[in-house]
Design a protein around this motif. Structure first.
Motif, short mmCIF file in Angstrom:
data_model
loop_
_atom_site.label_atom_id
_atom_site.label_comp_id
_atom_site.label_asym_id
_atom_site.label_seq_id
_atom_site.Cartn_x
_atom_site.Cartn_y
_atom_site.Cartn_z
N SER A 166 0.83 -1.20 0.00
CA SER A 166 0.00 0.00 0.00
C SER A 166 0.87 1.26 0.00
O SER A 166 0.45 2.30 -0.47
CB SER A 166 -0.96 -0.01 1.18
OG SER A 166 -0.25 -0.22 2.37
N GLU A 167 2.12 1.15 0.50
CA GLU A 167 3.02 2.33 0.47
C GLU A 167 3.25 2.77 -0.97
O GLU A 167 3.31 3.95 -1.27
CB GLU A 167 4.39 2.01 1.09
CG GLU A 167 4.40 1.95 2.60
CD GLU A 167 4.26 0.51 3.08
OE1 GLU A 167 5.22 -0.25 2.96
OE2 GLU A 167 3.17 0.15 3.57
N GLU A 168 3.40 1.77 -1.86
CA GLU A 168 3.64 2.11 -3.27
C GLU A 168 2.43 2.82 -3.86
O GLU A 168 2.55 3.83 -4.55
CB GLU A 168 3.93 0.82 -4.06
CG GLU A 168 4.21 1.09 -5.52
CD GLU A 168 4.31 -0.19 -6.34
OE1 GLU A 168 5.18 -1.02 -6.01
OE2 GLU A 168 3.54 -0.33 -7.30
N GLU A 169 1.24 2.30 -3.53
CA GLU A 169 0.02 2.94 -4.04
C GLU A 169 -0.10 4.36 -3.49
O GLU A 169 -0.48 5.28 -4.20
CB GLU A 169 -1.20 2.10 -3.65
CG GLU A 169 -1.24 0.77 -4.39
CD GLU A 169 -2.34 -0.16 -3.91
OE1 GLU A 169 -3.18 0.27 -3.10
OE2 GLU A 169 -2.35 -1.32 -4.36
N LYS A 170 0.27 4.51 -2.21
CA LYS A 170 0.19 5.85 -1.60
C LYS A 170 1.16 6.81 -2.26
O LYS A 170 0.90 8.00 -2.40
CB LYS A 170 0.47 5.76 -0.10
CG LYS A 170 -0.75 5.36 0.70
CD LYS A 170 -0.45 5.38 2.19
CE LYS A 170 -1.34 4.41 2.93
NZ LYS A 170 -0.64 3.71 4.00
N ALA A 171 2.35 6.29 -2.65
CA ALA A 171 3.36 7.15 -3.27
C ALA A 171 2.89 7.65 -4.63
O ALA A 171 3.25 8.74 -5.06
CB ALA A 171 4.67 6.38 -3.41
N TRP A 172 2.09 6.84 -5.34
CA TRP A 172 1.63 7.24 -6.67
C TRP A 172 0.38 8.11 -6.63
O TRP A 172 0.12 8.87 -7.57
CB TRP A 172 1.37 6.00 -7.54
CG TRP A 172 2.61 5.48 -8.20
CD1 TRP A 172 3.45 4.52 -7.73
CD2 TRP A 172 3.18 5.91 -9.46
NE1 TRP A 172 4.49 4.33 -8.60
CE2 TRP A 172 4.34 5.16 -9.67
CE3 TRP A 172 2.80 6.87 -10.40
CZ2 TRP A 172 5.15 5.32 -10.80
CZ3 TRP A 172 3.61 7.04 -11.54
CH2 TRP A 172 4.77 6.27 -11.72
N ALA A 173 -0.41 7.96 -5.56
CA ALA A 173 -1.70 8.66 -5.50
C ALA A 173 -1.59 10.17 -5.78
O ALA A 173 -2.38 10.72 -6.55
CB ALA A 173 -2.38 8.40 -4.17
N PRO A 174 -0.59 10.89 -5.20
CA PRO A 174 -0.52 12.33 -5.47
C PRO A 174 -0.14 12.66 -6.91
O PRO A 174 -0.27 13.81 -7.33
CB PRO A 174 0.57 12.82 -4.51
CG PRO A 174 0.91 11.69 -3.63
CD PRO A 174 0.45 10.44 -4.28
N LYS A 175 0.36 11.67 -7.66
CA LYS A 175 0.74 11.94 -9.05
C LYS A 175 -0.43 11.74 -10.00
O LYS A 175 -0.27 11.72 -11.22
CB LYS A 175 1.89 11.02 -9.47
CG LYS A 175 3.14 11.18 -8.60
CD LYS A 175 4.24 10.29 -9.15
CE LYS A 175 5.33 10.05 -8.11
NZ LYS A 175 6.20 8.95 -8.49
N ASP A 176 -1.62 11.54 -9.45
CA ASP A 176 -2.85 11.33 -10.23
C ASP A 176 -2.97 12.38 -11.33
O ASP A 176 -2.87 13.57 -11.08
CB ASP A 176 -4.03 11.42 -9.26
CG ASP A 176 -5.35 11.04 -9.92
OD1 ASP A 176 -5.61 11.52 -11.04
OD2 ASP A 176 -6.09 10.25 -9.32
N PRO A 177 -3.21 11.94 -12.59
CA PRO A 177 -3.27 12.88 -13.71
C PRO A 177 -4.39 13.92 -13.59
O PRO A 177 -4.24 15.04 -14.06
CB PRO A 177 -3.50 11.98 -14.92
CG PRO A 177 -3.98 10.67 -14.39
CD PRO A 177 -3.38 10.54 -13.03
N LEU A 178 -5.50 13.55 -12.96
CA LEU A 178 -6.60 14.52 -12.86
C LEU A 178 -6.28 15.61 -11.85
O LEU A 178 -6.60 16.77 -12.05
CB LEU A 178 -7.92 13.82 -12.48
CG LEU A 178 -8.69 13.26 -13.67
CD1 LEU A 178 -8.13 11.91 -14.09
CD2 LEU A 178 -10.17 13.15 -13.39
N ILE A 179 -5.61 15.21 -10.75
CA ILE A 179 -5.32 16.18 -9.70
C ILE A 179 -4.44 17.30 -10.23
O ILE A 179 -4.70 18.49 -10.01
CB ILE A 179 -4.63 15.48 -8.49
CG1 ILE A 179 -5.59 14.48 -7.86
CG2 ILE A 179 -4.16 16.51 -7.48
CD1 ILE A 179 -4.96 13.68 -6.73
N ARG A 180 -3.39 16.93 -10.99
CA ARG A 180 -2.44 17.98 -11.39
C ARG A 180 -3.07 18.94 -12.41
O ARG A 180 -2.82 20.14 -12.35
CB ARG A 180 -1.14 17.39 -11.91
CG ARG A 180 -1.16 16.78 -13.28
CD ARG A 180 0.22 16.31 -13.67
NE ARG A 180 0.61 15.15 -12.87
CZ ARG A 180 1.75 14.48 -13.04
NH1 ARG A 180 2.62 14.90 -13.93
NH2 ARG A 180 2.02 13.44 -12.31
#
Lengths: 469, 377
Positions: free
Chosen positions: B284-298
């Motif tokens: 889940s750490e890996e998933e958490k690390a990618w979550a902020p890089k979500d294409p919609l958020i940026r």
């Protein structure tokens, strides 16, 4: 009223366990609202509700196993609750599409292998084979070979020769014993050569019943055999071969890795555990421990944690890094308990066991055992262990040399506790005696230290009151 | 190729915190991107995500046999899809729902395949968007062949005519497919014959449960040098960077200079398919690390900080997305189920004695039910 049957949410699943209901009877639900969590053979899955309305029935309790395509929840769509915003007339749209009564086709999937037995459609006649099976196969073979010959005639003679060569292979394929793939698999699993079974199906195919009755007959023959031992048979029949798969394979690899990378040293100590037995008896009666299973394993677990704090190098791991090996000594204890489960040997661990009091530790041990026995141990429960216990006494064994769980450097084997003659103050008296076995990775734990650790564990079993220090 | 690829080679225009960076080469390929276009990129990505969510729910409700979630890869798909011309031909794998949207394939039609009532669902000739290919990498040799055929059709065209009217191919595949033999064969052919093919690899880090490190010890883009074609490594969660590099690549391919390899670095935020449970193999750490890089958020951050949108934009979009989802659900449930007997017609082009015999048996079997009068199931 609309009944929603359990769908096949994986590929080819036949059942699921209800993990938890997210709604109760009387609740209003919206389309796509999560209403239940189920556990399939593959994963935990949340199911979104296909209808809006009011829940009128839940057809299974938490923990129950539900077959695919049998009722899960009933929803009254005429509950006349407001439709969710943003989804125009969903109830109306669904009313036409949702399977409302048995005449409407239900979900397209979810009719797994076990499903249709309960809803088999009535038949007026069974389709008849166009001729008897052998003839049918022969006619198929000839249809194909005729076709091949017809095409071959227009080709060069060289090609014709090739086709002639192919004919027996084609005929051979068409002549193959007919059986559905699950039946072939069943035969393979039972070790039955399907070619030996006489088919009674309408197309001359071998059916499940045929395989089962063949197997029953074979078993009867086996029962008549005087002994298991093979006498004078061919060498092949004298050895039973089993494919090594799954947990057996993983266990084998882990054990080989451990045994051949960590030089094991094993030591044993006999302990008079009579006081532990008294202590366990007292805990069982104590109101604080009402409803919690208490066993000598609990005292041993506590003893191991206590002794590890006094001899911390047993609670460590050997780590190979680019700059050479390192010893990682852990200031926490994830206490592994080896468990025989339906899936095979697993070593789930209790995280941060050092922080648990006696009651919490007892609860954690119970949960771990229940989960393991139910086959629900999750991968993360098995990760990150720092030291393990294997309770071979539960199987009536006195002691053994355990193999260290990979990634750890020590393991304690807990033998059976039984009354034995013991010398106390020069007199032979019956006492509750057990043997502790310990294996240690000699790269990390030297002999004196492993001896001190084991002596410390033994001292607690001898006198649990020392835990109060 | 003498130098190893580093993180500095990753093309990025929009950072994860929504900052727009300048780029020497690719700014020229973004000159026409105005506020309307940015908003439409966001809209396409949000609609794709909502569609994905609805289809996942339909699968969980037993209405689809399987679903292939796309969550996390919207920018890679919308950015590249929007770079194509209608005359370009697209070969998708089976996760390219966002690309399909840019090609105006109806979301509803895409569900026929996953509902198990069609081998395809849409007419590939109408939108130049090929059938989904379930066999990994099987579409890549097709893409090379299509590109080689384009070269034959456009034989003798000068560079100006190629640039104006020339066709190109985009072949979509993933990090797992990249190690299939067909991928290699396809790239060798395309390069040898200067086929106008853009190999667009969405490296979402996981081939079901196999992590990327098992596919390659170096960034995939390094393989391009081995084939002798240009390789670009782009932040696949940055819709602008993806748009720019795909435009560059299509221009290169179209002009007759041969194929281009793009590695879009992205992340599959959900499961491989609805039959998969990623918690069994990744942390889940890996998933958490990618979550902020979500294409919609940026993109949302960028749009908001530059005052290109107001709250009403997002509210209206949510309403539209829900309406789209409800329509998709309604359409999917209303699809007629073709009779099984139809399938026998699709085995061979011409009549065949064995198939005819099996069809006869099937019809006899179907007629044998007491309730057969009620029609086909």
């Amino acid at each position: 009223m609309t009944v929603f049957n359990l769908p096949d949410v994986g590929e080819g699943l036949t059942e699921a366990d209800i993990a938890s209901w997210k709604v109760a009877v009387g609740d209003t639900v919206e389309v796509n609202q999560i209403f239940v969590e189920i556990e399939t053979a593959k994963s935990l899955v949340e199911l979104p509700c296909p209808f809006a309305g009011v829940v009128t029935a839940l057809h299974a309790a938490e923990g129950d196993t539900v077959l695919v395509d049998t009722p899960l929840i009933t929803i009254d769509q005429d509950g006349n609750k407001p439709a969710p915003t943003g989804t125009p007339e969903p109830a109306e749209a669904l009313a036409t599409a949702a399977p409302q009564a048995s005449e409407e086709p239900g979900p397209l999937v979810g009719s797994g292998p076990t499903a249709d037995s309960s809803v088999r459609r009535a038949r007026t006649n069974r389709p008849k084979p166009s001729s008897d099976p052998a003839q049918l196969r022969a006619s198929r073979a000839s249809a194909l070979t005729e076709e091949i010959s017809r095409r071959a005639a227009s080709l060069s003679s060289a090609l014709t020769r090739e086709v002639d060569k192919a004919k027996p292979a084609v005929a051979n394929f068409v002549d193959r014993v007919l059986a559905k793939p699950p039946v072939r698999r069943l035969a393979k699993e039972l070790g039955v050569d399907i070619n030996d079974v006489v088919g009674t199906g309408s197309q001359g195919e071998v059916t499940r019943e045929d395989v089962n009755s063949y197997q029953a007959q074979r078993e009867a023959e086996h029962a008549a055999a005087p002994t298991y031992w093979a006498h004078g048979e061919l060498a092949d029949a004298r050895t039973e071969r089993t494919q090594v798969r799954g947990v057996r394979k993983a266990t084998a690899k882990a054990m080989v890795d451990s045994a051949f990378t960590a030089p094991h040293v094993s030591i044993f100590v006999d302990v008079d555990a009579s006081r532990t037995m008294e202590y366990v008896a007292r805990l069982k009666k104590s109101r604080d421990f009402e409803g919690i299973k208490v066993s000598p394993l609990l005292v041993l677990a506590r003893a191991v944690i206590w002794a590890a704090a006094r001899n911390p190098s047993v609670n460590a791991s050997w780590v190979e890094t680019e700059n050479g090996a390192e010893i990682h000594q852990k200031r926490f204890m994830n206490l592994g308990i080896a468990a025989a489960t339906p899936r095979g040997l697993l070593v789930p661990n209790i995280k941060d066991a050092q922080d648990l009091n006696m009651r919490e530790l007892a609860t954690a041990l119970n949960e771990l055992a229940t989960t393991a026995r139910a086959g629900k141990t999750k991968p993360e429960d098995m990760r990150g262990g720092t030291l393990s216990i294997t309770n071979i006494g539960a199987l009536g064994i006195d002691t053994g040399t355990p193999i260290i769980n990979p990634g750890e450097v020590a393991i304690v084997a807990f033998g059976t506790i039984r009354q034995k003659p013991w010398v106390v103050d020069g007199e032979v008296v019956p006492r509750w005696i057990t043997t502790l076995g310990g294996s240690f990775d000699h790269r990390v734990v030297d002999g004196d230290l492993s001896a001190r650790f084991m002596a410390d564990v033994a001292s607690i079993l001898q006198e649990p009151a020392m835990l109060l220090d | 190729m003498t130098r190893a690829v580093t993180e500095e080679d990753l093309v990025q225009i929009l950072t994860p915190d929504g900052q727009r960076l300048a780029h020497d080469i690719y700014d020229a390929y973004l000159a026409d991107v105005d506020a309307d276009m940015l908003r439409s990129f966001y809209r396409d990505m949000a609609l794709t995500r909502r569609f994905d969510q609805e289809a996942t729910a339909l699968q969980r409700q037993g209405q689809l046999c399987l679903w292939v979630p796309v969550r996390g890869q919207e920018a890679a798909q919308i950015g590249s899809g929007r770079a194509t011309r209608p005359s370009d031909y697209i070969f998708p794998t089976y996760r390219e729902h966002g690309v399909a949207l840019t090609r105006e394939v109806s979301f509803s039609e895409m569900l026929r395949l996953f509902r198990g009532i069609s081998g395809g669902g849409w007419d590939p000739r109408e939108n130049n968007f090929h059938m989904y290919t379930m066999v990994l990498a099987a579409q890549l040799p097709h893409a090379a062949g299509y590109g080689m055929a384009l070269n034959l059709e456009q034989h003798g065209w000068d560079e100006a005519k190629r640039a104006a009217e020339g066709g190109a191919v985009v072949a979509y595949f993933g990090d797992g497919s990249s190690t299939e033999g067909e991928a290699h064969e396809s790239m060798v052919f395309a390069n040898s014959f200067d086929a106008p093919v853009v190999y667009f690899c969405q490296n979402n880090q996981w081939a079901i449960s196999v992590p990327f490190e098992v596919q390659s010890k170096v960034p995939l883009v390094q393989r391009a040098a081995g084939y002798g074609m240009p390789g670009i490594r782009v932040d696949g969660n940055d819709v602008l960077a993806v748009l720019a590099v795909t435009r560059w690549a299509l221009e290169h391919a179209r002009s007759g200079k041969g194929p281009v390899f793009i590695e879009a670095v992205t992340y599959r935020l959900g499961a491989h398919t609805t039959a998969d449970d990623p918690t069994k193999y990744r942390l889940s750490e890996e998933e958490k690390a990618w979550a902020p890089k979500d294409p919609l958020i940026r993109l949302e951050t960028y749009l908001r900080e530059n005052k290109l949108v107001d709250d009403e934009f997002f509210e209206q979009l949510a309403v539209d997305a829900d309406a789209m989802a409800a329509k998709v659900r309604e359409d999917a449930m209303a699809f007629p189920v073709p009779p099984l007997a139809k399938s026998f017609e699709q085995v061979y082009a011409q009549a065949h004695p064995l198939i005819q015999e099996e069809l006869d048996w099937h019809l006899q079997y179907e007629a044998g039910f007491a309730d057969a009068a009620q029609g086909e199931h």
